[in-house]
Scaffold this motif. Structure first.
Motif, PDB file in Angstrom:
ATOM      1  N   LYS A  98       0.810  -1.218   0.000  1.00  0.00           N
ATOM      2  CA  LYS A  98       0.000   0.000   0.000  1.00  0.00           C
ATOM      3  C   LYS A  98       0.854   1.285   0.000  1.00  0.00           C
ATOM      4  O   LYS A  98       0.325   2.389   0.173  1.00  0.00           O
ATOM      5  CB  LYS A  98      -0.923  -0.005   1.220  1.00  0.00           C
ATOM      6  CG  LYS A  98      -1.908  -1.164   1.207  1.00  0.00           C
ATOM      7  CD  LYS A  98      -2.802  -1.137   2.432  1.00  0.00           C
ATOM      8  CE  LYS A  98      -3.792  -2.289   2.401  1.00  0.00           C
ATOM      9  NZ  LYS A  98      -4.684  -2.300   3.582  1.00  0.00           N
ATOM     10  N   TRP A  99       2.143   1.135  -0.223  1.00  0.00           N
ATOM     11  CA  TRP A  99       3.029   2.323  -0.201  1.00  0.00           C
ATOM     12  C   TRP A  99       2.771   3.169  -1.427  1.00  0.00           C
ATOM     13  O   TRP A  99       2.605   2.682  -2.540  1.00  0.00           O
ATOM     14  CB  TRP A  99       4.483   1.877  -0.160  1.00  0.00           C
ATOM     15  CG  TRP A  99       5.480   3.025  -0.137  1.00  0.00           C
ATOM     16  CD1 TRP A  99       5.994   3.611   0.962  1.00  0.00           C
ATOM     17  CD2 TRP A  99       6.055   3.663  -1.282  1.00  0.00           C
ATOM     18  NE1 TRP A  99       6.873   4.594   0.625  1.00  0.00           N
ATOM     19  CE2 TRP A  99       6.909   4.658  -0.787  1.00  0.00           C
ATOM     20  CE3 TRP A  99       5.912   3.510  -2.651  1.00  0.00           C
ATOM     21  CZ2 TRP A  99       7.638   5.498  -1.624  1.00  0.00           C
ATOM     22  CZ3 TRP A  99       6.632   4.341  -3.482  1.00  0.00           C
ATOM     23  CH2 TRP A  99       7.490   5.326  -2.972  1.00  0.00           C
ATOM     24  N   SER A 100       2.806   4.502  -1.231  1.00  0.00           N
ATOM     25  CA  SER A 100       2.796   5.490  -2.322  1.00  0.00           C
ATOM     26  C   SER A 100       3.492   6.740  -1.815  1.00  0.00           C
ATOM     27  O   SER A 100       3.268   7.183  -0.685  1.00  0.00           O
ATOM     28  CB  SER A 100       1.361   5.798  -2.764  1.00  0.00           C
ATOM     29  OG  SER A 100       0.639   6.433  -1.743  1.00  0.00           O
ATOM     30  N   ASP A 101       4.348   7.291  -2.647  1.00  0.00           N
ATOM     31  CA  ASP A 101       5.113   8.497  -2.282  1.00  0.00           C
ATOM     32  C   ASP A 101       5.786   9.024  -3.529  1.00  0.00           C
ATOM     33  O   ASP A 101       5.519   8.561  -4.648  1.00  0.00           O
ATOM     34  CB  ASP A 101       6.127   8.143  -1.184  1.00  0.00           C
ATOM     35  CG  ASP A 101       6.435   9.336  -0.282  1.00  0.00           C
ATOM     36  OD1 ASP A 101       6.292  10.465  -0.772  1.00  0.00           O
ATOM     37  OD2 ASP A 101       6.786   9.099   0.886  1.00  0.00           O
ATOM     38  N   GLU A 102       6.690   9.991  -3.334  1.00  0.00           N
ATOM     39  CA  GLU A 102       7.391  10.584  -4.471  1.00  0.00           C
ATOM     40  C   GLU A 102       8.265   9.534  -5.132  1.00  0.00           C
ATOM     41  O   GLU A 102       8.762   8.613  -4.480  1.00  0.00           O
ATOM     42  CB  GLU A 102       8.228  11.763  -4.001  1.00  0.00           C
ATOM     43  CG  GLU A 102       7.380  12.941  -3.525  1.00  0.00           C
ATOM     44  CD  GLU A 102       8.251  14.098  -3.056  1.00  0.00           C
ATOM     45  OE1 GLU A 102       9.483  13.910  -2.930  1.00  0.00           O
ATOM     46  OE2 GLU A 102       7.691  15.173  -2.800  1.00  0.00           O
ATOM     47  N   LEU A 103       8.489   9.768  -6.434  1.00  0.00           N
ATOM     48  CA  LEU A 103       9.263   8.829  -7.225  1.00  0.00           C
ATOM     49  C   LEU A 103      10.678   8.690  -6.693  1.00  0.00           C
ATOM     50  O   LEU A 103      11.254   7.598  -6.717  1.00  0.00           O
ATOM     51  CB  LEU A 103       9.277   9.272  -8.684  1.00  0.00           C
ATOM     52  CG  LEU A 103      10.083   8.427  -9.667  1.00  0.00           C
ATOM     53  CD1 LEU A 103       9.581   6.993  -9.669  1.00  0.00           C
ATOM     54  CD2 LEU A 103      10.035   9.034 -11.059  1.00  0.00           C
ATOM     55  N   ARG A 104      11.259   9.801  -6.180  1.00  0.00           N
ATOM     56  CA  ARG A 104      12.631   9.745  -5.702  1.00  0.00           C
ATOM     57  C   ARG A 104      12.794   8.818  -4.490  1.00  0.00           C
ATOM     58  O   ARG A 104      13.881   8.339  -4.208  1.00  0.00           O
ATOM     59  CB  ARG A 104      13.129  11.145  -5.360  1.00  0.00           C
ATOM     60  CG  ARG A 104      12.400  11.816  -4.186  1.00  0.00           C
ATOM     61  CD  ARG A 104      13.100  13.098  -3.771  1.00  0.00           C
ATOM     62  NE  ARG A 104      13.268  14.024  -4.832  1.00  0.00           N
ATOM     63  CZ  ARG A 104      12.367  14.949  -5.221  1.00  0.00           C
ATOM     64  NH1 ARG A 104      11.212  15.009  -4.595  1.00  0.00           N
ATOM     65  NH2 ARG A 104      12.618  15.789  -6.206  1.00  0.00           N
ATOM     66  N   LYS A 105      11.684   8.489  -3.785  1.00  0.00           N
ATOM     67  CA  LYS A 105      11.763   7.646  -2.601  1.00  0.00           C
ATOM     68  C   LYS A 105      11.482   6.162  -2.905  1.00  0.00           C
ATOM     69  O   LYS A 105      11.508   5.326  -2.011  1.00  0.00           O
ATOM     70  CB  LYS A 105      10.771   8.126  -1.542  1.00  0.00           C
ATOM     71  CG  LYS A 105      11.055   9.529  -1.048  1.00  0.00           C
ATOM     72  CD  LYS A 105      10.017   9.953  -0.013  1.00  0.00           C
ATOM     73  CE  LYS A 105      10.263  11.380   0.477  1.00  0.00           C
ATOM     74  NZ  LYS A 105       9.258  11.780   1.475  1.00  0.00           N
ATOM     75  N   LEU A 106      11.161   5.896  -4.170  1.00  0.00           N
ATOM     76  CA  LEU A 106      10.805   4.527  -4.532  1.00  0.00           C
ATOM     77  C   LEU A 106      11.948   3.553  -4.316  1.00  0.00           C
ATOM     78  O   LEU A 106      11.766   2.437  -3.820  1.00  0.00           O
ATOM     79  CB  LEU A 106      10.331   4.468  -5.985  1.00  0.00           C
ATOM     80  CG  LEU A 106       9.973   3.094  -6.534  1.00  0.00           C
ATOM     81  CD1 LEU A 106       8.839   2.489  -5.724  1.00  0.00           C
ATOM     82  CD2 LEU A 106       9.609   3.184  -8.013  1.00  0.00           C
ATOM     83  N   LYS A 107      13.148   3.990  -4.689  1.00  0.00           N
ATOM     84  CA  LYS A 107      14.307   3.102  -4.564  1.00  0.00           C
ATOM     85  C   LYS A 107      14.538   2.698  -3.124  1.00  0.00           C
ATOM     86  O   LYS A 107      14.754   1.517  -2.814  1.00  0.00           O
ATOM     87  CB  LYS A 107      15.523   3.791  -5.129  1.00  0.00           C
ATOM     88  CG  LYS A 107      16.807   2.960  -5.008  1.00  0.00           C
ATOM     89  CD  LYS A 107      17.985   3.708  -5.583  1.00  0.00           C
ATOM     90  CE  LYS A 107      19.281   2.896  -5.416  1.00  0.00           C
ATOM     91  NZ  LYS A 107      20.445   3.602  -5.929  1.00  0.00           N
ATOM     92  N   ALA A 108      14.468   3.696  -2.232  1.00  0.00           N
ATOM     93  CA  ALA A 108      14.675   3.389  -0.812  1.00  0.00           C
ATOM     94  C   ALA A 108      13.571   2.467  -0.286  1.00  0.00           C
ATOM     95  O   ALA A 108      13.818   1.579   0.534  1.00  0.00           O
ATOM     96  CB  ALA A 108      14.715   4.687  -0.015  1.00  0.00           C
ATOM     97  N   HIS A 109      12.347   2.656  -0.766  1.00  0.00           N
ATOM     98  CA  HIS A 109      11.246   1.774  -0.321  1.00  0.00           C
ATOM     99  C   HIS A 109      11.446   0.338  -0.775  1.00  0.00           C
ATOM    100  O   HIS A 109      11.225  -0.614  -0.011  1.00  0.00           O
ATOM    101  CB  HIS A 109       9.916   2.308  -0.844  1.00  0.00           C
ATOM    102  CG  HIS A 109       8.814   1.296  -0.747  1.00  0.00           C
ATOM    103  ND1 HIS A 109       8.255   0.887   0.443  1.00  0.00           N
ATOM    104  CD2 HIS A 109       8.190   0.573  -1.729  1.00  0.00           C
ATOM    105  CE1 HIS A 109       7.347  -0.018   0.225  1.00  0.00           C
ATOM    106  NE2 HIS A 109       7.283  -0.223  -1.104  1.00  0.00           N
ATOM    107  N   LEU A 110      11.901   0.209  -2.041  1.00  0.00           N
ATOM    108  CA  LEU A 110      12.056  -1.152  -2.564  1.00  0.00           C
ATOM    109  C   LEU A 110      13.111  -1.947  -1.807  1.00  0.00           C
ATOM    110  O   LEU A 110      13.070  -3.180  -1.774  1.00  0.00           O
ATOM    111  CB  LEU A 110      12.395  -1.125  -4.057  1.00  0.00           C
ATOM    112  CG  LEU A 110      11.262  -0.687  -4.986  1.00  0.00           C
ATOM    113  CD1 LEU A 110      11.756  -0.584  -6.420  1.00  0.00           C
ATOM    114  CD2 LEU A 110      10.086  -1.648  -4.899  1.00  0.00           C
ATOM    115  N   ASN A 111      14.054  -1.223  -1.212  1.00  0.00           N
ATOM    116  CA  ASN A 111      15.081  -1.918  -0.436  1.00  0.00           C
ATOM    117  C   ASN A 111      14.515  -2.535   0.840  1.00  0.00           C
ATOM    118  O   ASN A 111      15.159  -3.392   1.457  1.00  0.00           O
ATOM    119  CB  ASN A 111      16.221  -0.965  -0.094  1.00  0.00           C
ATOM    120  CG  ASN A 111      17.057  -0.628  -1.322  1.00  0.00           C
ATOM    121  OD1 ASN A 111      17.126  -1.410  -2.255  1.00  0.00           O
ATOM    122  ND2 ASN A 111      17.680   0.541  -1.319  1.00  0.00           N
TER     123      ASN A 111
END
Length: 471
Positions: A98-111
């Motif tokens: 259910k995560w959603s945020d700015e594109l620049r934070k996607l990489k950190a989330h995927l980790n």
């Protein structure tokens, strides 16, 4: 796991339309819109200079994660800032993230995303989502370490799967359906020596039986060896031979004399029977003579009872004479040949009568006619009857024509003369000749009409019932 930008953006989902955050108003004639150089790649965020993921990785390595990376891809920093500020969903949102945020934070989330696939920590080569990693390592990873629940030996996951179906300690149901569970290593021994449903041969008759029914078979097996109950000198016998042995062979067996039905009451062992028969031969013969005499009386009594049961008490006799041609021939060759009918009664307690017939005639009808007569026989109730006999008697020979309307029977009758001795009470020996018609039917008439059919004649003798007996 480190992902390239191209890998991020392939499955990006934007929740809203991207619009640059510009607060200053500039003249449209002097301000140029930020542009991104179009590219035929499916990745709309990659410029022409980026051909594949390796190019993106190299660019990221060159820029060491600085904003200079954006300057390589996005010639216009404003466009880069606007795009990287766009709100996106996690690429695993369909799997439940259910995560959603700015594109620049996607990489950190995927980790850290639990739905993102990472290499198996046991190095089996599989890519497993973080959320499933624990189950994978415990149950499905070929490199996991697990113990067999039956033999308690440790195996890798792949080896355990091959071992499960062949573990010698695994309990299995007996194939004979006896209901027992036995370890695989002991199954062969169980089936051959312990199973209650195994087939076993009877050691006496060699037939095969299920093990749990063998005992009930032995109770009645005919070949089981037993000893003679009389304890004679014979060897061990088979159960099925015992009856014959006791009847015919056992020397100690107690027997009755062969003449027991005649009255001999001797009983003794078989070895003494021969001596008894020799010493009592005369007595046995006398007994048998008495038996024969009794049987003769019984036979006579039975014959008398049978004849009474078969007697006709109706006062009418239908006399069937078969093979008449042969009897006629015999009568012509034998003088005075007479045929006699079965006796009959005028009523249940009446007179006893009997008809007689001379095929070749008698007296005035000899050689030309059939002669018929009636004679009175001594009866059981003669003492109660009125004498002389006074009933009228008629004789009828039946025409056996196929057309009943054309049939012509011949009838002759008479009323007894009370002065004739033929109608007086008979003595124990009846008269040799009764009263009747010497010229009843001529031989010529027999040939003209159908009185004889299938070589058979039918003659009726009827007593008039109008005369009542004394009883």
């Amino acid at each position: 796991m480190v992902r390239s930008l191209a890998m991020w953006t392939k499955t990006l989902s934007f929740p809203a339309r991207i619009s640059p955050n510009k607060t200053e108003k500039k003249d449209a004639s002097t301000v140029k819109s930020p542009t991104v150089t179009p590219t035929p790649s499916t990745n709309s965020l990659a410029p022409n200079c980026v051909k594949n993921n390796n190019d993106i990785n190299s660019l990221m390595n060159e820029t060491n994660g600085n904003h200079e990376f954006g300057s390589h891809i996005y010639p216009d920093p404003d466009s880069e800032k606007a795009i990287m500020s766009s709100v996106v969903y996690c690429i695993h949102h369909k799997e439940g993230c259910k995560w959603s945020d700015e594109l620049r934070k996607l990489k950190a989330h995927l980790n850290t995303c639990k739905h993102d696939a990472i290499p198996c920590t046991s190095k089996c080569g599989a890519q497993i989502p973080r959320v499933l990693m624990e189950d994978h390592l415990k149950y499905t990873c070929p490199q996991r370490r697990a113990r067999c629940e039956f033999c308690n030996k440790e195996f890798t996951g792949h080896s355990l799967e091959n071992h499960i179906g062949s573990c010698s300690y695994e309990p299995m149901y007996c194939e004979n359906k006896c209901g027992m569970k036995v370890q695989r290593r002991h199954l062969g021994q169980h089936k051959s020596t312990e199973c209650s449903k195994r087939l076993l041969p009877c050691r006496y008759c060699s037939k095969e039986f299920v093990a749990d029914t063998l005992q009930s078979h032995l109770v009645k097996c005919g070949r089981v060896p037993i000893t003679c109950p009389n304890r004679c000198d014979s060897s061990v016998l088979a159960r099925e031979e015992l009856e014959i042995h006791l009847k015919e062979e056992c020397t100690i067996s107690v027997m009755q004399c062969n003449f027991k039905d005649a009255g001999c009451r001797f009983k003794g062992p078989r070895y003494s029977m021969e001596k008894h028969l020799e010493e009592n031969c005369q007595e046995h013969l006398s007994m048998m003579c008495n038996v024969v005499t009794k049987q003769q009386h019984q036979i006579t009594s039975l014959k008398s009872a049978l004849s009474r049961l078969s007697l006709n008490y109706s006062g009418t006799l239908i006399w069937k004479i078969s093979d008449f041609s042969a009897k006629m021939t015999e009568a012509k060759n034998k003088e005075g040949m007479e045929l006699v009918s079965p006796p009959f009664y005028t009523s249940q307690y009446g007179y006893k009568l009997q008809a007689s017939l001379f095929p070749n005639g008698n007296g005035a009808g000899e050689d030309s006619h059939i002669s018929v007569y009636i004679k009175i026989l001594p009866g059981e109730y003669d003492a109660l009857l009125r004498w002389p006999f006074a009933h009228s008697v008629s004789f009828t020979i039946f025409d056996q024509s196929t057309c009943p309307e054309k049939a012509c029977n011949i009838v002759e009758s008479f009323i007894p003369d009370p002065t004739w001795k033929n109608f007086q009470r008979p003595s124990k020996e009846p008269d040799s000749l009764g009263f009747g018609f010497p010229r009843f039917v001529s031989h010529e008439m027999l040939r003209k009409r159908h009185f004889m059919k299938d070589d058979t004649l039918f003659i009726r003798v009827k007593v008039d019932p109008s005369k009542i007996v004394a009883v």
